[in-house]
Design a protein around this motif. Structure first.
Motif, PDB file in Angstrom:
ATOM      1  N   ALA A 253      33.266  26.533  29.831  1.00  0.00           N
ATOM      2  CA  ALA A 253      34.287  27.018  30.765  1.00  0.00           C
ATOM      3  C   ALA A 253      34.612  28.478  30.511  1.00  0.00           C
ATOM      4  CB  ALA A 253      35.544  26.159  30.645  1.00  0.00           C
ATOM      5  N   VAL A 254      34.673  28.874  29.234  1.00  0.00           N
ATOM      6  CA  VAL A 254      34.945  30.263  28.886  1.00  0.00           C
ATOM      7  C   VAL A 254      33.842  31.182  29.417  1.00  0.00           C
ATOM      8  CG1 VAL A 254      35.097  31.874  26.948  1.00  0.00           C
ATOM      9  CG2 VAL A 254      36.360  29.726  26.885  1.00  0.00           C
ATOM     10  N   LYS A 255      32.606  30.716  29.341  1.00  0.00           N
ATOM     11  CA  LYS A 255      31.485  31.525  29.838  1.00  0.00           C
ATOM     12  C   LYS A 255      31.605  31.771  31.333  1.00  0.00           C
ATOM     13  CE  LYS A 255      26.466  31.886  29.528  1.00  0.00           C
ATOM     14  NZ  LYS A 255      25.206  31.238  29.058  1.00  0.00           N
ATOM     15  N   ILE A 256      32.063  30.757  32.073  1.00  0.00           N
ATOM     16  CA  ILE A 256      32.259  30.935  33.514  1.00  0.00           C
ATOM     17  C   ILE A 256      33.390  31.925  33.780  1.00  0.00           C
ATOM     18  CG2 ILE A 256      32.954  29.764  35.642  1.00  0.00           C
ATOM     19  CD1 ILE A 256      31.586  27.253  34.578  1.00  0.00           C
ATOM     20  N   ILE A 257      34.478  31.794  33.032  1.00  0.00           N
ATOM     21  CA  ILE A 257      35.621  32.690  33.227  1.00  0.00           C
ATOM     22  C   ILE A 257      35.257  34.130  32.890  1.00  0.00           C
ATOM     23  CG2 ILE A 257      37.968  33.202  32.424  1.00  0.00           C
ATOM     24  CD1 ILE A 257      38.316  30.185  31.965  1.00  0.00           C
ATOM     25  N   GLU A 258      34.452  34.328  31.844  1.00  0.00           N
ATOM     26  CA  GLU A 258      34.027  35.685  31.480  1.00  0.00           C
ATOM     27  C   GLU A 258      33.165  36.318  32.565  1.00  0.00           C
ATOM     28  OE1 GLU A 258      32.086  35.161  27.761  1.00  0.00           O
ATOM     29  OE2 GLU A 258      33.942  35.331  26.567  1.00  0.00           O
ATOM     30  N   GLY A 259      32.530  35.506  33.405  1.00  0.00           N
ATOM     31  CA  GLY A 259      31.714  36.050  34.489  1.00  0.00           C
ATOM     32  C   GLY A 259      32.504  36.453  35.711  1.00  0.00           C
ATOM     33  N   LEU A 260      33.811  36.144  35.746  1.00  0.00           N
ATOM     34  CA  LEU A 260      34.659  36.526  36.874  1.00  0.00           C
ATOM     35  C   LEU A 260      35.061  37.988  36.760  1.00  0.00           C
ATOM     36  CD1 LEU A 260      36.935  33.340  37.037  1.00  0.00           C
ATOM     37  CD2 LEU A 260      34.774  33.774  38.237  1.00  0.00           C
ATOM     38  N   ASP A 261      35.473  38.553  37.889  1.00  0.00           N
ATOM     39  CA  ASP A 261      35.827  39.980  37.949  1.00  0.00           C
ATOM     40  C   ASP A 261      37.344  40.121  37.992  1.00  0.00           C
ATOM     41  OD1 ASP A 261      35.962  42.672  38.237  1.00  0.00           O
ATOM     42  OD2 ASP A 261      34.824  42.792  40.108  1.00  0.00           O
ATOM     43  N   PRO A 262      37.975  40.661  36.934  1.00  0.00           N
ATOM     44  CA  PRO A 262      39.436  40.823  36.946  1.00  0.00           C
ATOM     45  C   PRO A 262      39.913  41.962  37.843  1.00  0.00           C
ATOM     46  CG  PRO A 262      38.522  41.721  34.924  1.00  0.00           C
ATOM     47  CD  PRO A 262      37.382  41.088  35.651  1.00  0.00           C
ATOM     48  N   LYS A 263      38.990  42.820  38.273  1.00  0.00           N
ATOM     49  CA  LYS A 263      39.343  43.938  39.166  1.00  0.00           C
ATOM     50  C   LYS A 263      38.365  43.949  40.339  1.00  0.00           C
ATOM     51  CE  LYS A 263      41.181  46.813  35.430  1.00  0.00           C
ATOM     52  NZ  LYS A 263      41.081  48.119  34.731  1.00  0.00           N
ATOM     53  N   PRO A 264      38.546  43.066  41.305  1.00  0.00           N
ATOM     54  CA  PRO A 264      37.561  42.938  42.393  1.00  0.00           C
ATOM     55  C   PRO A 264      37.442  44.167  43.288  1.00  0.00           C
ATOM     56  CG  PRO A 264      39.527  41.634  42.855  1.00  0.00           C
ATOM     57  CD  PRO A 264      39.660  42.115  41.454  1.00  0.00           C
ATOM     58  N   GLY A 265      38.464  45.005  43.308  1.00  0.00           N
ATOM     59  CA  GLY A 265      38.397  46.181  44.172  1.00  0.00           C
ATOM     60  C   GLY A 265      37.769  47.393  43.545  1.00  0.00           C
ATOM     61  N   SER A 266      37.501  47.346  42.244  1.00  0.00           N
ATOM     62  CA  SER A 266      36.989  48.529  41.551  1.00  0.00           C
ATOM     63  C   SER A 266      35.584  48.908  41.994  1.00  0.00           C
ATOM     64  CB  SER A 266      37.005  48.296  40.037  1.00  0.00           C
ATOM     65  OG  SER A 266      36.211  47.171  39.697  1.00  0.00           O
ATOM     66  N   ASN A 267      34.798  47.931  42.493  1.00  0.00           N
ATOM     67  CA  ASN A 267      33.434  48.238  42.920  1.00  0.00           C
ATOM     68  C   ASN A 267      33.399  49.089  44.180  1.00  0.00           C
ATOM     69  OD1 ASN A 267      32.314  46.732  40.812  1.00  0.00           O
ATOM     70  ND2 ASN A 267      32.389  44.833  42.004  1.00  0.00           N
ATOM     71  N   PHE A 268      34.518  49.169  44.886  1.00  0.00           N
ATOM     72  CA  PHE A 268      34.579  49.965  46.113  1.00  0.00           C
ATOM     73  C   PHE A 268      35.303  51.288  45.893  1.00  0.00           C
ATOM     74  CE2 PHE A 268      34.010  45.630  47.453  1.00  0.00           C
ATOM     75  CZ  PHE A 268      33.160  45.709  48.539  1.00  0.00           C
ATOM     76  N   SER A 269      35.526  51.626  44.642  1.00  0.00           N
ATOM     77  CA  SER A 269      36.241  52.867  44.350  1.00  0.00           C
ATOM     78  C   SER A 269      35.403  54.060  44.775  1.00  0.00           C
ATOM     79  CB  SER A 269      36.557  52.961  42.855  1.00  0.00           C
ATOM     80  OG  SER A 269      37.175  54.187  42.556  1.00  0.00           O
ATOM     81  N   SER A 270      36.039  55.003  45.494  1.00  0.00           N
ATOM     82  CA  SER A 270      35.355  56.208  45.967  1.00  0.00           C
ATOM     83  C   SER A 270      35.663  57.424  45.119  1.00  0.00           C
ATOM     84  CB  SER A 270      35.755  56.503  47.424  1.00  0.00           C
ATOM     85  OG  SER A 270      37.163  56.676  47.524  1.00  0.00           O
ATOM     86  N   SER A 271      36.320  57.217  43.988  1.00  0.00           N
ATOM     87  CA  SER A 271      36.660  58.347  43.130  1.00  0.00           C
ATOM     88  C   SER A 271      35.407  58.927  42.505  1.00  0.00           C
ATOM     89  CB  SER A 271      37.634  57.904  42.031  1.00  0.00           C
ATOM     90  OG  SER A 271      37.074  56.872  41.259  1.00  0.00           O
TER      91      SER A 271
END
Length: 480
Positions: A253-271
């Motif tokens: 279960a921990v392995k699955i949780i570690e694969g989640l993204d705690p910041k889902p919007g960061s991949n769309f950052s235009s900075s």
């Protein structure tokens, strides 16, 4: 006591920061990028300053040098050039371009009236940011118009990490609607890509992602909903005992949780990513080390010869204009002197650091010596504030990497073999923790004992401080 008026002559010494001295101090502490912007601005404001380019260098060559360096004009002439007599014979511009395009070289200057040229904006490549990505999905949804209107407000209040910073009541108040409609709009936006978007906290963000993975009602969802703190402290045996499951199920279960993204919007950052531009290069050669100042991107300045000649003519310009030009000339000369002084000071400080920290450049960070600003100031005969300005916000590139100037300055920690640099101790702490057994991580006191075995006396709170500066978790959080 009678009042009287009289003249007195006094002699006193006073230190005044003139505008020129203020400019010299300001230039000294500027990093590379800021200095480039300042010099560019001075080029615009001061007519006496010119940028020295290859073209201007060629203009200063003698007549014989120019004639010898310039190629023959007859060799440069295009064989396809149309003579002047033939050009005059054309009755219209269309005839001329028809003649030029007979061999397939269409210049494209004329376009039929019924063809519209595309705008240059269509050729610009831009990546969609998080707002555009969510708005695009909102417009494709089949929800009612009032829900989509509230959805736009919600999307506008999502931060760069993908979290919603408004409650349902606040959304309803801003959108002038009821909380039920606001809740429907929130659920709509939370169903969009990327999974976990528009969550209020980390727990809700992970739960939304687990919902997308269809893991609702599983052990993974239970751990996220109820035991997120215990997961952060890696209390896996306690969780296995709490839920009466094998520890392997907890680890899965921990392995699955570690694969989640705690910041889902960061991949769309235009900075934009800002890369470090070193101010100084230290290059290793066969004869030792060579110091090279980085002048890439800095305009090369010179005094304008045109305005010099204009100023030398006494009656050529009015008195007010002459005064203006004289002020600008003094400013230009002082700027160039300040730049030269800045370069010399940075070079001297770099050379002094190279001499003090020669073992670091030869052997590595473990051989870094304790050093402070006073040592450099005493060696160069300068004030500590000057050394502080030189080493502030500046970087040095050497074969071992890019370091800030302040990296080479650190406090001394006593040991039986002599003083040792605090930076070296930090690297030793980092190495000790990297080599520890993850199932039995070392405590801060255990690290202190390791240092004592190496005849280095250091307090436990100092180890904790260095560990926090290195962003290394505590013993319980490192346990696996």
């Amino acid at each position: 006591m009678a009042l009287e008026s009289r003249l007195e002559l006094k002699l006193q010494q006073k230190l005044v920061l003139t505008p020129q001295l203020q400019m010299a101090i300001k230039l000294l502490q500027m990093p590379q990028l800021e200095l480039s912007q300042t010099l560019t601005q001075e080029l615009v404001e001061n007519p006496f300053l010119e940028e020295l380019t290859e073209v201007s260098s060629k203009e200063e060559m003698t007549k014989e040098e120019r004639e010898s360096s310039e190629p023959d004009e007859s060799a440069q002439r295009d064989d396809s050039e149309i003579p002047l007599e033939k050009l005059m014979a054309f009755s219209s511009a269309e005839d001329y371009f028809d003649e030029r395009s007979y061999d397939g070289r269409d210049l494209g200057y004329f376009t039929p009236d019924n063809v519209t040229q595309p705008s240059f904006e269509y050729f610009l490549s831009t990546s969609a940011d998080l707002f555009d990505h969510l708005i695009w999905q909102l417009r494709l949804s089949r929800e009612e118009e009032n829900v989509r209107t509230v959805g736009e407000i919600i999307i506008g209040n999502i931060d760069e990490n993908g979290y919603l910073k408004m409650t349902n009541e606040e959304i309803a108040e801003v959108a002038n609607t009821d909380t039920e409609t606001a809740e429907r709009a929130v659920r709509l936006v939370q169903s969009f890509d990327p999974p976990g978007i528009a969550a209020r906290d980390i727990k809700e963000c992970l739960q939304l992602q687990l919902k997308t993975l269809r893991l609702e009602g599983t052990l993974v969802e239970t751990l996220v909903a109820k035991n997120l703190d215990m997961l952060g402290k890696r209390k896996y045996p306690q969780l296995a005992k709490l839920y009466n499951v094998p520890i392997d199920d907890i680890m899965a279960a921990v392995k699955i949780i570690e694969g989640l993204d705690p910041k889902p919007g960061s991949n769309f950052s235009s900075s934009a990513v800002n890369y470090i531009t070193p101010d100084v290069y230290i290059i290793k050669t066969d004869n030792g080390y060579q110091i090279v100042l980085n002048d890439e991107g800095l305009p090369r300045l010179r005094i304008s010869s045109y305005y010099q000649r204009l100023l030398s003519q006494k009656n050529a310009i009015p008195k007010e204009d002459r005064q203006f030009l004289e002020d600008k000339l003094r400013s230009a000369i002082w700027l160039m002197k300040s730049l030269d002084q800045r370069n010399k000071t940075i070079y001297r400080v770099t050379e002094c650091i190279l001499n003090f920290q020669r073992d670091f450049f030869d052997k590595g960070v473990n051989f870094l010596k304790p050093l402070n600003l006073k040592d450099i100031a005493s060696e160069l005969g300068l004030h500590e504030s000057t050394i502080s300005r030189v080493t502030s916000n500046k970087y040095l590139s050497c074969p071992r990497g890019i370091y800030g100037f302040r990296f080479f300055f650190s406090n001394a920690i006593p040991s039986d073999s002599g003083e040792i640099s605090a930076t070296t101790v930090k690297q030793m702490v980092k190495k000790i923790i990297a080599e520890e057994d993850s199932s039995k991580p070392l405590s801060d006191m255990s690290i202190v004992d390791i240092f004592k075995s190496q005849n280095i006396n250091i307090a436990r709170r100092t180890i904790a401080k260095y560990r926090e500066e290195l962003k290394i978790p505590s013993q319980s959080q490192r346990k696996r």
